[in-house]
Motif scaffolding. Structure first.
Motif, PDB file in Angstrom:
ATOM      1  N   VAL A 634      34.130  39.737  32.498  1.00  0.00           N
ATOM      2  CA  VAL A 634      34.859  38.892  33.441  1.00  0.00           C
ATOM      3  C   VAL A 634      34.576  37.420  33.160  1.00  0.00           C
ATOM      4  CG1 VAL A 634      34.996  38.172  35.861  1.00  0.00           C
ATOM      5  CG2 VAL A 634      35.033  40.595  35.283  1.00  0.00           C
ATOM      6  N   LYS A 644      43.990  36.215  35.522  1.00  0.00           N
ATOM      7  CA  LYS A 644      44.673  37.407  36.005  1.00  0.00           C
ATOM      8  C   LYS A 644      44.014  38.655  35.412  1.00  0.00           C
ATOM      9  CE  LYS A 644      49.181  38.911  35.805  1.00  0.00           C
ATOM     10  NZ  LYS A 644      50.459  38.596  35.144  1.00  0.00           N
ATOM     11  N   GLU A 645      43.744  38.629  34.113  1.00  0.00           N
ATOM     12  CA  GLU A 645      43.112  39.764  33.438  1.00  0.00           C
ATOM     13  C   GLU A 645      41.731  40.020  34.021  1.00  0.00           C
ATOM     14  OE1 GLU A 645      44.899  37.500  32.088  1.00  0.00           O
ATOM     15  OE2 GLU A 645      46.317  38.441  30.707  1.00  0.00           O
ATOM     16  N   LYS A 647      40.844  39.614  36.932  1.00  0.00           N
ATOM     17  CA  LYS A 647      40.966  40.237  38.246  1.00  0.00           C
ATOM     18  C   LYS A 647      40.961  41.770  38.156  1.00  0.00           C
ATOM     19  CE  LYS A 647      42.967  40.224  42.656  1.00  0.00           C
ATOM     20  NZ  LYS A 647      43.208  41.656  42.596  1.00  0.00           N
ATOM     21  N   THR A 648      41.691  42.325  37.153  1.00  0.00           N
ATOM     22  CA  THR A 648      41.714  43.787  36.992  1.00  0.00           C
ATOM     23  C   THR A 648      40.301  44.303  36.776  1.00  0.00           C
ATOM     24  OG1 THR A 648      43.480  43.151  35.494  1.00  0.00           O
ATOM     25  CG2 THR A 648      43.194  45.504  35.923  1.00  0.00           C
ATOM     26  N   VAL A 649      39.556  43.589  35.950  1.00  0.00           N
ATOM     27  CA  VAL A 649      38.189  44.031  35.671  1.00  0.00           C
ATOM     28  C   VAL A 649      37.342  43.930  36.936  1.00  0.00           C
ATOM     29  CG1 VAL A 649      36.210  43.762  34.128  1.00  0.00           C
ATOM     30  CG2 VAL A 649      38.502  43.201  33.315  1.00  0.00           C
ATOM     31  N   ASP A 651      38.344  44.342  39.894  1.00  0.00           N
ATOM     32  CA  ASP A 651      38.668  45.502  40.735  1.00  0.00           C
ATOM     33  C   ASP A 651      37.853  46.723  40.326  1.00  0.00           C
ATOM     34  OD1 ASP A 651      40.383  44.077  42.238  1.00  0.00           O
ATOM     35  OD2 ASP A 651      42.219  44.753  41.205  1.00  0.00           O
ATOM     36  N   ALA A 652      37.763  46.930  39.020  1.00  0.00           N
ATOM     37  CA  ALA A 652      36.983  48.070  38.523  1.00  0.00           C
ATOM     38  C   ALA A 652      35.530  47.927  38.941  1.00  0.00           C
ATOM     39  CB  ALA A 652      37.094  48.168  37.007  1.00  0.00           C
ATOM     40  N   ASP A 655      35.262  48.842  42.508  1.00  0.00           N
ATOM     41  CA  ASP A 655      35.324  50.299  42.671  1.00  0.00           C
ATOM     42  C   ASP A 655      33.973  50.920  42.362  1.00  0.00           C
ATOM     43  OD1 ASP A 655      37.855  50.571  43.532  1.00  0.00           O
ATOM     44  OD2 ASP A 655      38.733  51.124  41.579  1.00  0.00           O
TER      45      ASP A 655
END
Ligand code: ADP
Ligand code: MG
Length: 729
Positions: A634, A644-645, A647-649, A651-652, A655
């Protein structure tokens, strides 16, 4: 990566089939060669001694000391000629396996020279230091001795190790010093005696030549095979016999391509190998095939006398474990080693057969003879109806709880499937009130009994969802667990049938006394039973939700857990039953239930510990390491402006944090629940607490761990994965 998992995968990739050579091309050349059975005894014993042993086997007559000495001496010579140096009493304590304690034949004499000795007393009885076997409080410490006593009805055999060491094994029962049974075999023998007596009395209506009725058993054994290296990379398999974690593989059993498919070569070699060893031991293994789940297989022997068959099943399981080592495989008999695919059962095919060679559950082509079939058929159904709860208790175990009612195995609801033709016949029997007939045969016609011959074996309906199904000439008790000792289920089944037949005899005699013609009296009683037991008969899909509702309406029990099911053993009805047929005294029954509750607790306790250990010490650290990798990722992404990219990480990462927290809290809650449960004094309540308070945490932990398995880089995951374990080549 230093994980065992990756080393194991390397090892698996280099596996070569192990060459297996049979002693001869013809199986009959070596069948039973390591058994001191009737043949060997006839050949080696004097005819007088042989007769006495046969009397003991067939009629339970006592063996006198001189006979015992003679048998021992001959048995020793035979065993030594087969290379045996040691002997042992072989018995089945209330654990998961058989027990043995080896003694050398060899004994130095007073002059210092050595002699091979084996006296009758050593054959007949041994006193193993029994204090470490489960006894349920029967054995007080001051009388810590138990003893094993020879069971001449199960032949002695030679067990060979791979390196050629041989031991003479003498099947025995195991009892406490005060005479209470501490094993599976002693009560089974009593139940078999009870059913023999009750069935002979009923057969007397039909055929005076029937003087002995023997229960027969053919257990189909399901099992999984896993490569030994992968097994060793799974602490849960080692400790608990099942995987407590593991995400389902992309491909499970949905393609339905495993069942009866071609057997993988490595597995085929293993099967041939253990079958050779089983054959030498007189175990009539006959059938082998793939089962429904990937890496699941089945072996089935030809049926034998029930007690011998139970011994043989125990022996076979032991043998399979031993032979598997040579093939770098591990055998799993656990009822549910892998989530998401089928578990393993042990279908107990059971019937009753007479000294005149008749199968009492086998319909014949002569309508008149079928009244005897109908009698036993209806009585078995009535027995299952009256004692369904006890049958449920007989198959209760921590492992089987995963199977029963899991919609891929018989439900926990006991019911009987008989197929369409026999259903129709029973319905007809039910409708036909007050039949009056002069000639016997008319009765059969009227009832449709003459139709029975049409039900030939290959014509019987198959219903794989029934826990207790009639399959042409036998009943198949399908709900027995894969790792169970069949003796438990067989003790209960034979006892309840004994009770039912005793009752039947009474009911029929009552009518005969009132001058009702014998055949009519029999049919009248059978009709009453058919009506009384109707609710236990179910022909539909036992896996469906409708059945659960229907069964509830019918008033059938649906007991899903072991601690609850075991309590059926302690009802007044059960106590009276076992006492009446001299199968268990109350003390024995209570002790047994205590042991089973204890065992349940221990199993769940071990699973809980493995889950805690794996979750905290393997899974969470792995997840954190991987999470840290993501965190630096990140940072890197942000450094080069890829918000933006990143952000996906993120989220993981979030989780993962969520799952990690769940695992931590749930492991803590589980440990607390365990501590609380451990404080409960009473065995059955402690078992209930383990079932209702401890176990529910397992699934929650598992869910989070399995999610993490999907998130974490494959290279970082410590445990062998389902897809790696389940597809043997
Ligand atoms: P399936 O189609 O269910 O495999 P099989 O006819 O192959 O049926 O029988 C399965 C098992 O049932 C075998 O172990 C077989 O020996 C056993 N069996 C057959 N007849 C009897 C019987 N009369 N009593 C007990 N077991 C039996
Ligand atoms: Mg079958």
């Amino acid at each position: 990566m230093a994980y065992l998992r990756f080393k194991a995968l390397d090892q698996v990739s280099t596996r070569k089939p192990v060459k297996v050579v049979a002693p001869s091309k013809k199986i009959s050349d070596y069948y039973g060669e390591n058994v001191f059975g009737i043949e060997a005894m006839k050949k080696n014993l004097s005819s007088q001694i042989f007769k006495k042993v046969i009397a003991a086997i067939e009629r339970g007559e006592k063996i006198d000391p001189a006979t015992a000495d003679a048998v021992a001496s001959t048995m020793k010579a035979w065993a030594i000629s087969k290379g045996a140096t040691h002997y042992t009493h072989w018995f089945q304590p209330l654990t998961d396996s058989t027990a043995e304690k080896h003694d050398a034949f060899f004994e130095p004499d007073e002059t210092g020279r050595a002699m091979e000795k084996f006296k009758g007393t050593a054959l007949v009885q041994q006193e193993p230091d029994a204090s470490s076997f489960p006894s349920g409080g029967i054995r007080n410490t001051f009388e810590a001795r138990g003893y094993t006593a020879w069971d001449p009805s199960s032949p002695a055999f030679i067990m060979e190790t791979a390196s050629g060491n041989a031991t003479l094994c003498i099947p025995t029962i195991f009892v406490s010093y005060t005479g209470e049974a501490l094993d599976y075999k002693a009560p089974l023998l009593k139940a078999l005696a009870a059913v023999d007596k009750a069935a002979v009395a009923v057969c007397d209506y039909f055929d005076k030549d029937i003087t002995k009725v023997t229960a027969t058993l053919g257990p189909e054994q399901e099992y999984f095979l896993v490569d030994e290296a992968l097994f060793n990379a799974r602490p849960d398999l080692i400790m608990a016999g099942r995987t407590v974690f593991g995400h389902s593989p992309a491909r499970g059993q949905q393609l339905e391509d495993h069942y009866f498919g071609s057997i993988p070569p490595r597995v085929h070699d293993f099967m041939v190998d253990f079958e050779i060893e089983a054959t030498k031991l007189g175990i009539p293994v006959r059938t082998r095939h793939n089962e429904v789940a990937p890496s699941q297989f089945e072996v089935a022997p030809t049926f034998e006398e029930c007690s011998l068959s139970c011994d043989h099943n125990q022996l076979l399981m032991d043998l399979m474990h031993r032979v598997a080592m040579k093939h770098h495989l591990k055998v799993l008999f656990h009822e549910k080693p892998f989530a998401g695919i089928n578990g393993s059962g042990k279908h107990n095919n059971w019937s009753l057969s007479t000294n005149t060679g008749k199968n009492l559950l086998g319909p014949t082509s002569k309508p008149k003879e079928n009244l005897i079939f109908l009698t036993f058929f209806v009585n078995v159904i009535k027995a299952v109806h009256d004692y369904a709860d006890l049958l449920r208790a007989s198959i209760a175990s921590a492992g089987n709880d995963h199977r029963l009612g899991a919609n891929e195995a018989p439900p926990a609801i006991m019911s009987v499937f008989v197929g369409q033709t026999l259903s129709e016949m029973l319905n007809e029997l039910e409708k036909n009130g007050n039949i009056r007939v002069d000639k016997g045969d008319n009765v059969y016609m009227k009832l449709g009994i003459n139709k029975i011959p049409e039900i030939l074996l290959d014509n019987t309906d198959r219903n794989r969802t029934s826990p207790f199904a009639f399959t042409g000439n036998k009943f198949e008790f399908r709900a027995v667990g894969g790792s169970a000792n069949c003796a438990n289920a067989m003790t209960v089944l034979n006892t309840i049938v004994a009770e039912q037949l005793t009752q039947f005899k009474k009911d029929v005699d009552k009518q005969i006394e009132k001058d009702v013609k014998k055949e009519v009296a029999i049919i009248n009683v059978l009709r009453d039973y058919t009506i009384a037991s109707k609710k236990i008969r179910f022909e539909g899909n036992g896996y469906s939700d409708e059945w659960v509702k229907d069964a509830e309406k019918r008033g059938l029990s649906n007991v899903k857990t072991t601690p609850e099911a075991l309590n059926f053993y302690l009802t007044k009805k059960a106590r009276d039953l076992f006492k009446k047929h001299e199968v268990y005294t109350e003390r024995e029954l209570e002790a047994r239930v205590e042991i089973m509750h204890e065992q349940y607790v221990k199993k769940i306790q071990i699973e809980g510990r493995v889950i805690g250990d794996l979750a905290l010490n393997h899974i969470i650290p792995t997840a954190i390491v991987y999470q840290n990798k993501l965190i630096s990722n990140v940072k890197g992404l942000k450094d080069i402006g890829l918000e933006k990219e990143a952000k996906t990480v993120i989220d993981a990462i979030k989780d993962m944090s969520k799952y990690i927290t769940t695992i931590q809290t749930e492991v803590e809650n589980m440990t607390e629940a365990r501590k609380k449960a451990n404080k409960i004094e009473h065995g059955s309540e402690r078992a209930l607490a383990y079932c209702n308070e401890v176990k529910p945490h397992f699934e929650k932990i598992r869910y989070a761990v399995d999610k993490l398995e999907l998130l974490v880089d494959d290279e970082d995951w410590p445990l062998a994965k389902y897809r790696e374990m389940l597809f043997l080549r």
